[in-house]
Design a protein around this motif. Structure first.
Motif, PDB file in Angstrom:
ATOM      1  N   LEU A 683      -1.934  -4.751 -14.720  1.00 24.64           N
ATOM      2  CA  LEU A 683      -0.825  -5.157 -13.857  1.00 24.64           C
ATOM      3  C   LEU A 683      -0.981  -4.595 -12.451  1.00 24.64           C
ATOM      4  O   LEU A 683      -0.709  -5.255 -11.441  1.00 24.64           O
ATOM      5  CB  LEU A 683       0.501  -4.686 -14.461  1.00 24.64           C
ATOM      6  CG  LEU A 683       0.958  -5.405 -15.743  1.00 24.64           C
ATOM      7  CD1 LEU A 683       2.173  -4.712 -16.329  1.00 24.64           C
ATOM      8  CD2 LEU A 683       1.276  -6.876 -15.442  1.00 24.64           C
ATOM      9  N   GLU A 684      -1.432  -3.330 -12.383  1.00 25.40           N
ATOM     10  CA  GLU A 684      -1.641  -2.695 -11.070  1.00 25.40           C
ATOM     11  C   GLU A 684      -2.700  -3.434 -10.274  1.00 25.40           C
ATOM     12  O   GLU A 684      -2.559  -3.681  -9.070  1.00 25.40           O
ATOM     13  CB  GLU A 684      -2.036  -1.236 -11.288  1.00 25.40           C
ATOM     14  CG  GLU A 684      -2.310  -0.448 -10.004  1.00 25.40           C
ATOM     15  CD  GLU A 684      -1.022  -0.124  -9.269  1.00 25.40           C
ATOM     16  OE1 GLU A 684      -1.098   0.145  -8.047  1.00 25.40           O
ATOM     17  OE2 GLU A 684       0.061  -0.154  -9.890  1.00 25.40           O
ATOM     18  N   LYS A 685      -3.798  -3.789 -10.942  1.00 22.28           N
ATOM     19  CA  LYS A 685      -4.880  -4.504 -10.263  1.00 22.28           C
ATOM     20  C   LYS A 685      -4.407  -5.868  -9.754  1.00 22.28           C
ATOM     21  O   LYS A 685      -4.731  -6.279  -8.632  1.00 22.28           O
ATOM     22  CB  LYS A 685      -6.065  -4.676 -11.218  1.00 22.28           C
ATOM     23  CG  LYS A 685      -6.825  -3.387 -11.500  1.00 22.28           C
ATOM     24  CD  LYS A 685      -8.010  -3.673 -12.418  1.00 22.28           C
ATOM     25  CE  LYS A 685      -8.818  -2.390 -12.692  1.00 22.28           C
ATOM     26  NZ  LYS A 685      -9.964  -2.651 -13.579  1.00 22.28           N
ATOM     27  N   ALA A 686      -3.643  -6.567 -10.597  1.00 23.05           N
ATOM     28  CA  ALA A 686      -3.147  -7.891 -10.182  1.00 23.05           C
ATOM     29  C   ALA A 686      -2.225  -7.774  -8.978  1.00 23.05           C
ATOM     30  O   ALA A 686      -2.259  -8.582  -8.041  1.00 23.05           O
ATOM     31  CB  ALA A 686      -2.424  -8.557 -11.356  1.00 23.05           C
ATOM     32  N   LYS A 687      -1.365  -6.742  -8.991  1.00 28.36           N
ATOM     33  CA  LYS A 687      -0.454  -6.549  -7.875  1.00 28.36           C
ATOM     34  C   LYS A 687      -1.225  -6.249  -6.594  1.00 28.36           C
ATOM     35  O   LYS A 687      -0.959  -6.833  -5.523  1.00 28.36           O
ATOM     36  CB  LYS A 687       0.511  -5.398  -8.189  1.00 28.36           C
ATOM     37  CG  LYS A 687       1.538  -5.161  -7.081  1.00 28.36           C
ATOM     38  CD  LYS A 687       2.310  -3.890  -7.294  1.00 28.36           C
ATOM     39  CE  LYS A 687       1.421  -2.677  -6.925  1.00 28.36           C
ATOM     40  NZ  LYS A 687       2.188  -1.427  -6.829  1.00 28.36           N
ATOM     41  N   ILE A 688      -2.188  -5.317  -6.693  1.00 30.14           N
ATOM     42  CA  ILE A 688      -2.966  -4.951  -5.493  1.00 30.14           C
ATOM     43  C   ILE A 688      -3.743  -6.158  -4.966  1.00 30.14           C
ATOM     44  O   ILE A 688      -3.824  -6.399  -3.748  1.00 30.14           O
ATOM     45  CB  ILE A 688      -3.906  -3.773  -5.823  1.00 30.14           C
ATOM     46  CG1 ILE A 688      -3.070  -2.515  -6.121  1.00 30.14           C
ATOM     47  CG2 ILE A 688      -4.878  -3.524  -4.683  1.00 30.14           C
ATOM     48  CD1 ILE A 688      -3.892  -1.339  -6.622  1.00 30.14           C
ATOM     49  N   ARG A 689      -4.332  -6.932  -5.869  1.00 29.89           N
ATOM     50  CA  ARG A 689      -5.108  -8.115  -5.467  1.00 29.89           C
ATOM     51  C   ARG A 689      -4.218  -9.113  -4.737  1.00 29.89           C
ATOM     52  O   ARG A 689      -4.577  -9.666  -3.702  1.00 29.89           O
ATOM     53  CB  ARG A 689      -5.748  -8.735  -6.706  1.00 29.89           C
ATOM     54  CG  ARG A 689      -6.651  -9.934  -6.392  1.00 29.89           C
ATOM     55  CD  ARG A 689      -7.499 -10.341  -7.590  1.00 29.89           C
ATOM     56  NE  ARG A 689      -6.688 -10.648  -8.764  1.00 29.89           N
ATOM     57  CZ  ARG A 689      -6.609  -9.860  -9.849  1.00 29.89           C
ATOM     58  NH1 ARG A 689      -7.285  -8.720  -9.909  1.00 29.89           N
ATOM     59  NH2 ARG A 689      -5.835 -10.218 -10.867  1.00 29.89           N
ATOM     60  N   THR A 690      -3.018  -9.358  -5.307  1.00 33.23           N
ATOM     61  CA  THR A 690      -2.087 -10.314  -4.677  1.00 33.23           C
ATOM     62  C   THR A 690      -1.636  -9.826  -3.309  1.00 33.23           C
ATOM     63  O   THR A 690      -1.615 -10.586  -2.329  1.00 33.23           O
ATOM     64  CB  THR A 690      -0.869 -10.513  -5.580  1.00 33.23           C
ATOM     65  OG1 THR A 690      -1.301 -11.049  -6.835  1.00 33.23           O
ATOM     66  CG2 THR A 690       0.125 -11.502  -4.928  1.00 33.23           C
ATOM     67  N   GLN A 691      -1.318  -8.508  -3.241  1.00 27.44           N
ATOM     68  CA  GLN A 691      -0.806  -7.980  -1.979  1.00 27.44           C
ATOM     69  C   GLN A 691      -1.903  -7.924  -0.911  1.00 27.44           C
ATOM     70  O   GLN A 691      -1.638  -8.141   0.274  1.00 27.44           O
ATOM     71  CB  GLN A 691      -0.183  -6.605  -2.205  1.00 27.44           C
ATOM     72  CG  GLN A 691       1.110  -6.678  -3.024  1.00 27.44           C
ATOM     73  CD  GLN A 691       1.724  -5.320  -3.286  1.00 27.44           C
ATOM     74  OE1 GLN A 691       1.049  -4.286  -3.190  1.00 27.44           O
ATOM     75  NE2 GLN A 691       3.019  -5.323  -3.618  1.00 27.44           N
ATOM     76  N   ARG A 692      -3.129  -7.635  -1.319  1.00 28.25           N
ATOM     77  CA  ARG A 692      -4.223  -7.650  -0.336  1.00 28.25           C
ATOM     78  C   ARG A 692      -4.431  -9.063   0.215  1.00 28.25           C
ATOM     79  O   ARG A 692      -4.683  -9.258   1.405  1.00 28.25           O
ATOM     80  CB  ARG A 692      -5.504  -7.136  -0.996  1.00 28.25           C
ATOM     81  CG  ARG A 692      -5.536  -5.621  -1.162  1.00 28.25           C
ATOM     82  CD  ARG A 692      -6.822  -5.190  -1.830  1.00 28.25           C
ATOM     83  NE  ARG A 692      -6.889  -3.724  -1.934  1.00 28.25           N
ATOM     84  CZ  ARG A 692      -7.844  -3.061  -2.605  1.00 28.25           C
ATOM     85  NH1 ARG A 692      -8.810  -3.738  -3.229  1.00 28.25           N
ATOM     86  NH2 ARG A 692      -7.827  -1.744  -2.644  1.00 28.25           N
ATOM     87  N   LYS A 693      -4.374 -10.046  -0.701  1.00 31.22           N
ATOM     88  CA  LYS A 693      -4.540 -11.431  -0.233  1.00 31.22           C
ATOM     89  C   LYS A 693      -3.415 -11.823   0.731  1.00 31.22           C
ATOM     90  O   LYS A 693      -3.629 -12.505   1.734  1.00 31.22           O
ATOM     91  CB  LYS A 693      -4.550 -12.380  -1.431  1.00 31.22           C
ATOM     92  CG  LYS A 693      -4.807 -13.852  -1.047  1.00 31.22           C
ATOM     93  CD  LYS A 693      -4.877 -14.736  -2.253  1.00 31.22           C
ATOM     94  CE  LYS A 693      -5.208 -16.168  -1.856  1.00 31.22           C
ATOM     95  NZ  LYS A 693      -4.247 -16.724  -0.923  1.00 31.22           N
ATOM     96  N   LEU A 694      -2.180 -11.366   0.410  1.00 31.44           N
ATOM     97  CA  LEU A 694      -1.069 -11.652   1.308  1.00 31.44           C
ATOM     98  C   LEU A 694      -1.290 -11.025   2.679  1.00 31.44           C
ATOM     99  O   LEU A 694      -1.029 -11.645   3.717  1.00 31.44           O
ATOM    100  CB  LEU A 694       0.248 -11.141   0.705  1.00 31.44           C
ATOM    101  CG  LEU A 694       0.777 -11.924  -0.508  1.00 31.44           C
ATOM    102  CD1 LEU A 694       1.966 -11.207  -1.115  1.00 31.44           C
ATOM    103  CD2 LEU A 694       1.154 -13.348  -0.115  1.00 31.44           C
ATOM    104  N   GLN A 695      -1.785  -9.765   2.678  1.00 33.29           N
ATOM    105  CA  GLN A 695      -2.065  -9.104   3.959  1.00 33.29           C
ATOM    106  C   GLN A 695      -3.117  -9.874   4.746  1.00 33.29           C
ATOM    107  O   GLN A 695      -2.981 -10.101   5.951  1.00 33.29           O
ATOM    108  CB  GLN A 695      -2.542  -7.656   3.706  1.00 33.29           C
ATOM    109  CG  GLN A 695      -1.471  -6.717   3.208  1.00 33.29           C
ATOM    110  CD  GLN A 695      -0.589  -6.216   4.340  1.00 33.29           C
ATOM    111  OE1 GLN A 695      -0.712  -6.652   5.471  1.00 33.29           O
ATOM    112  NE2 GLN A 695       0.322  -5.290   4.009  1.00 33.29           N
ATOM    113  N   ASP A 696      -4.164 -10.285   4.051  1.00 34.08           N
ATOM    114  CA  ASP A 696      -5.250 -11.010   4.727  1.00 34.08           C
ATOM    115  C   ASP A 696      -4.774 -12.375   5.234  1.00 34.08           C
ATOM    116  O   ASP A 696      -5.086 -12.773   6.355  1.00 34.08           O
ATOM    117  CB  ASP A 696      -6.414 -11.184   3.751  1.00 34.08           C
ATOM    118  CG  ASP A 696      -7.603 -11.858   4.412  1.00 34.08           C
ATOM    119  OD1 ASP A 696      -8.108 -11.325   5.418  1.00 34.08           O
ATOM    120  OD2 ASP A 696      -8.016 -12.941   3.932  1.00 34.08           O
ATOM    121  N   ASP A 697      -3.997 -13.076   4.393  1.00 32.57           N
ATOM    122  CA  ASP A 697      -3.508 -14.399   4.797  1.00 32.57           C
ATOM    123  C   ASP A 697      -2.581 -14.292   5.995  1.00 32.57           C
ATOM    124  O   ASP A 697      -2.664 -15.085   6.941  1.00 32.57           O
ATOM    125  CB  ASP A 697      -2.772 -15.062   3.631  1.00 32.57           C
ATOM    126  CG  ASP A 697      -3.736 -15.546   2.553  1.00 32.57           C
ATOM    127  OD1 ASP A 697      -4.946 -15.568   2.826  1.00 32.57           O
ATOM    128  OD2 ASP A 697      -3.266 -15.900   1.457  1.00 32.57           O
TER     129      ASP A 697
END
Length: 961
Positions: A683-697
């Motif tokens: 769950l932590e990995k999925a959250k970090i992955r989603t939030q990093r993509k949001l930051q990049d987008d």
């Protein structure tokens, strides 16, 4: 108004010249009239003769064609093919039939219809159209068509066969849909009822698109009918050769009024859907021929017609009248061209008569003038004075004493009137007040034979008069009078101007409001015989006109000063409205005037005839100050738009909030997973992955919003992909809105919670034009200003995806149009102002600075040839100031060399005037402007040679001797 006295008697000059004129006019009128009548009738007879000759020639040509075809049909009447029973035997006659068609090029097809319903036809494939219609091979020259029936009349075999030039078979087909029955055709029935050759009405051959007719005859022994299709297409070419001139109209028509021949280039064939047909006379486009066939009967003489207000002569005669066919020739010629030579001859005769009359009149005038010369000269001089011509010296020598005395007195009177006239002109025309007063003083001194004169004007300082001008008078520069009251002023002036003879006369200068403007002073010589009271009245009358002129000049100067102050105030307000255009309206006039002066002073042949009066310079200066006045209507949030999503505010903050929602959703998803007992690490990995993509987008969206770089297609696709993410909205988007915002919303209900895209284009983002659609398109009837601009589909599109997808800069097409619209508003605003005649060019000079020399500019797409030199100067000044401006918050000021380089390439692209750019460089006008308005760090070295190379300007090279 001067009333002329009437004198009895007729001048000798008039008697002699009138007798000659009347005699010559009667003679010339008689000879010219008779000549015109005879020539006109002769020419009409010749045209009638020519029409008959043309008709006979055409008839002869038609007879040649029909007789040869008639002989061919009669020859085929007894051919053995009429008695043959099968296709195989009938094919044996193909060589003979083909040879007949080759020998007579007008034949399109030869065929035989049998009384049992059999049919055989040999067709010549003359053109590509016939091959296309019949699906023939490219090398096919002939086509055989055959139908065979049994005794009951049923079709037992159909046969289509194509042959080459040597009658070698190429292909064969048996179309089942080919059910042609010759016995039902008009040519068969017509031939079956008459013993001679039957001739059908002309029609269009479907396979060759030629105009022709069918000749048919029945073999009375076998009952078979032989027919040939004969083309009459060549008759049009023959008629063209028969035309005597291009103004004559002619047509060959049949009994139904269908045109079967014409020398004009109009096609004689029209289509009813897919079926070709012959045109009627009215479709030929010659009203005279249409009127001739509908309103007149055939005749051998010309008929005069009124066609749409013009006179025509028409001729209408039959050329074929047999076998129910009546072919007729229509022939017409306009009277204007018919009588052109006659009219020209008439003009020559009238001109010659006029010359002869003129010579004789001059001869008679000289004789009469030599007899009465002395009195005539004096009467002419007096007549000139009566006609208000006071500029000539009157001096008539005569042996009569009274004539000489009258001449001298008249000359003195003319001189006095001329001086008064000069005073009036100076009062009304000279815009320079001091110069005007100086000239008025000189003329008054001359008229009155005064010794001296002076004019004093009231100073703005109370109780002081200043000397405006003096003529031979020793007068002080200033006179103290206590107050500007006439009694005080008169007393003070007498103290300083009076001499021992007391011959100084004073008159007040008072305006319409009875305000004191000054005083007029004249000093008469002691030997003057003028009466004091009369002279005083004269001065007061003259001083009233002078006072009015002085008041008018002062008001005019004040109005001009006020007008220019208001114009500068408006320009300053426009500059102050937005920091993005700060100082632009103030600096452009300075630069433009420098270039105007350079053009005036230039020795270049391009500007040899270019000059400007002071009035024209003022007109140019006003236009330069007002060149961007339309920006007062430009929306500030569009002019100042720094990012793509900015409207009244930067909407990137709204999108950032939506990203924050998705960030929070990722946090919620993570915590919800923990509560459900799922693995914490995944769950932590999925959250970090989603939030990093949001930051990049979001970082990518934010960079795209700046608009500083060119957007690639893949970047636009990525924006769309990012925008396709969704988020949940729980609050209504239909509340808290203005009436205008509510009107833009869709009519569907707002159902909550609602799923929305992260970035989207919505219907409420579209602002339609409505009644505010500007009239700038070239074909818009409301466009009276000559605009030629393309207009976006809607007034504004605030769509988020649409705005972020702008490839270059931050403006959408709609916003770019809104900014460009400022020049439209400039022209409309200035055109609506009632400018006086000396300022009539202000709208064009101010409004054409965005035009380009190649005609790709806006708003009118003018070319260099359509623009004046001042208008082209404005274009250069506007661009150069914008490039070098250092007070714009959205860009770094360019150096002098960078700005000049950009101008050079604009010249190369034919956007700016090449010759004016060359003058701009060589005159150093750019440098004089830069030294005053550019920062020191902006001013760098500019290479004239390099600039000319970039601009494509040839430089004269001086070679050493």
């Amino acid at each position: 108004m001067i009333e002329k006295k009437r004198h009895s008697g007729i001048p000798l000059q008039v008697i002699v010249s009138s007798a000659i004129i009347v005699s010559m006019l009667i003679l010339a009128a008689g000879l010219t009239g008779v000549s015109y009548y005879l020539n006109r009738n002769t020419l009409i007879a010749e045209v009638e003769k020519k029409a008959v000759q043309v008709t006979n020639n055409l008839n002869h040509q038609i007879q040649q064609v029909t007789q040869s075809v008639d002989a061919t049909v009669k020859l085929l009447e007894f051919d053995t093919i009429t008695s043959m029973q099968t296709l195989e035997t009938r094919k044996q006659r193909l060589p003979a039939l083909a040879r007949i068609m080759r020998l007579n090029h007008v034949l399109s097809a030869v065929y035989v219809g049998y009384n049992d319903g059999d049919f055989v036809l040999l067709r010549s494939l003359k053109n590509d159209h016939s091959k296309e219609v019949l699906s023939a091979p490219n090398n096919a020259e002939f086509m055989l068509q055959s139908i065979e029936r049994d005794a009951a009349g049923n079709v037992i075999r159909t046969w289509w066969e194509f042959f080459d030039t040597d009658l070698n078979s190429i292909s064969v087909s048996q179309p089942s849909s080919y059910l042609f029955d010759p016995r039902k055709r008009p040519w068969y029935r017509q031939a079956n009822t008459q013993s001679s050759v039957a001739l059908t009405a002309p029609y269009v051959f479907f396979s060759t698109l030629e105009i022709g007719t069918t000749f048919a005859i029945q073999n009375k022994t076998t009952g078979a009918v032989v027919g040939v299709d004969a083309s009459i297409q060549d008759l049009s070419s023959f008629m063209k050769d028969l035309l005597p001139n291009e103004h004559t109209a002619m047509a060959l028509v049949d009994q139904d009024g269908l045109v079967i021949g014409s020398p004009s280039d109009v096609s004689l064939i029209r289509y009813n859907i897919d079926t070709p047909r012959l045109i009627t006379v009215d479709e030929l486009g010659v009203p005279a021929l249409d009127q001739l066939i509908t309103q007149y009967e055939p005749s051998n003489s010309l008929a005069k017609m009124d066609v749409n207000g013009s006179n025509w002569y028409g001729f209408f005669q039959s050329v074929i009248n047999e076998s129910d066919q009546n072919w007729q020739v229509l022939y017409s010629v306009p009277e204007k061209q018919l009588l052109e030579d006659v009219n020209e001859h008439l003009i020559h005769q009238l001109t010659l008569s006029g010359i002869i009359i003129g010579i004789l009149v001059l001869f008679g005038w000289l004789i009469g003038r030599s007899i009465s010369r002395p009195l005539l000269l004096l009467s002419e001089e007096v007549g000139a004075l009566a006609s208000f011509d006071f500029n000539r010296k009157i001096s008539v020598a005569s042996s009569v004493k009274e004539v000489n005395l009258l001449s001298s007195l008249t000359d003195h009177m003319a001189l006095a009137i001329k001086n008064f006239q000069s005073i009036t002109q100076e009062l009304s025309r000279d815009p320079d007040l001091e110069k005007m007063l100086e000239q008025v003083s000189k003329h008054l001194v001359a008229i009155t034979s005064s010794e001296a004169g002076a004019v004093y004007l009231c100073s703005d300082k109370a109780g002081v008069m200043t000397l405006a001008t003096t003529t031979n008078m020793d007068a002080p520069k200033t006179v103290l009078c206590g107050t500007h009251d006439w009694s005080n002023m008169k007393t003070s002036l007498h103290k300083v101007l009076d001499d021992a003879e007391k011959r100084v006369f004073l008159a007040p200068l008072v305006d319409r409001d009875n305000s004191m403007l000054g005083a007029l002073a004249l000093r008469l010589p002691k030997e003057s015989m003028a009466a004091d009271n009369a002279f005083q009245r004269f001065m007061e009358e003259v001083s009233g006109a002078a006072a009015t002129a002085i008041s008018t000049r002062k008001q005019f100067e004040s109005q001009q000063t006020l007008m220019e102050a208001i114009i500068r105030l408006l320009a300053d307000a426009i500059d102050a409205k937005s920091p993005y255009t700060s100082g632009h309206c103030e600096r452009v006039p300075v630069l433009a005037e420098k270039l105007v002066e350079a053009a005036i002073d230039s020795n270049d042949p391009e500007y040899a005839n270019f000059s400007m009066t002071d009035t024209q310079k003022r007109e140019f200066r006003i236009a330069a100050w007002l060149h961007d006045c339309g920006k007062i209507t430009s929306p500030e949030h569009i002019v100042d738009k720094a990012t793509k999503l900015e409207t009244i505010h930067n909407r990137i903050h709204e999108i950032r909030t939506r990203f924050e929602i998705l960030w929070r959703d990722a946090e919620i998803a993570y915590l919800s997973g923990l509560l459900e007992g799922r693995e914490a690490l995944s769950l932590e990995k999925a959250k970090i992955r989603t939030q990093r993509k949001l930051q990049d987008d979001f970082a990518f969206i934010a960079r795209s919003n700046i608009g500083s770089e060119l957007m690639a297609e893949e970047d636009i696709e990525r924006i769309a992909a990012i925008g396709s993410q969704t988020w949940r909205r729980h609050f209504s988007s239909h509340i808290g809105l203005s009436r205008e915002e509510m009107a833009q919303l869709p009519s569907t209900p707002d159902i909550l919670p609602a799923t929305e895209y992260l970035i989207s284009d919505k219907s409420e983002h579209i602002i339609p034009w409505g009644i505010r659609r500007p009239a700038v398109e070239k074909d818009n009837p409301q466009n009276v200003w000559g605009f030629d601009m393309s207009i976006p589909k809607q007034a504004l599109n605030k769509g988020e995806l649409y705005s972020l997808s702008v490839k270059r800069g931050t403006l959408t097409n709609e916003e770019r149009f809104a900014i460009n619209d400022h020049i439209v508003q400039t022209i409309k605003m200035l055109s609506a102002l009632p400018f006086p005649e000396d300022l009539k060019n202000v709208p064009n000079i101010a409004g054409n600075h965005h035009e380009k020399m190649d005609g790709t500019g806006y708003p009118r797409k003018l070319t260099k040839a359509q623009m004046s030199i001042p208008e082209r100067i404005m274009a250069i000044a506007d661009v150069f100031e914008a490039l070098t401006a250092a007070d714009r918050p959205y860009k770094t000021a360019k150096t002098l060399s960078e700005s000049m380089r950009i101008l050079a390439f604009m010249v190369k692209d034919n956007h700016l005037d090449k010759n004016l750019f060359k003058l701009f460089v060589t005159s150093k006008a750019y440098l004089a402007y830069a030294e005053k308005y550019l920062k020191p760090e902006q001013i760098d070295t500019v290479s004239q040679t390099q600039l000319f190379n970039w601009a494509g300007i040839e430089v004269d090279v001086v070679h050493p001797s």
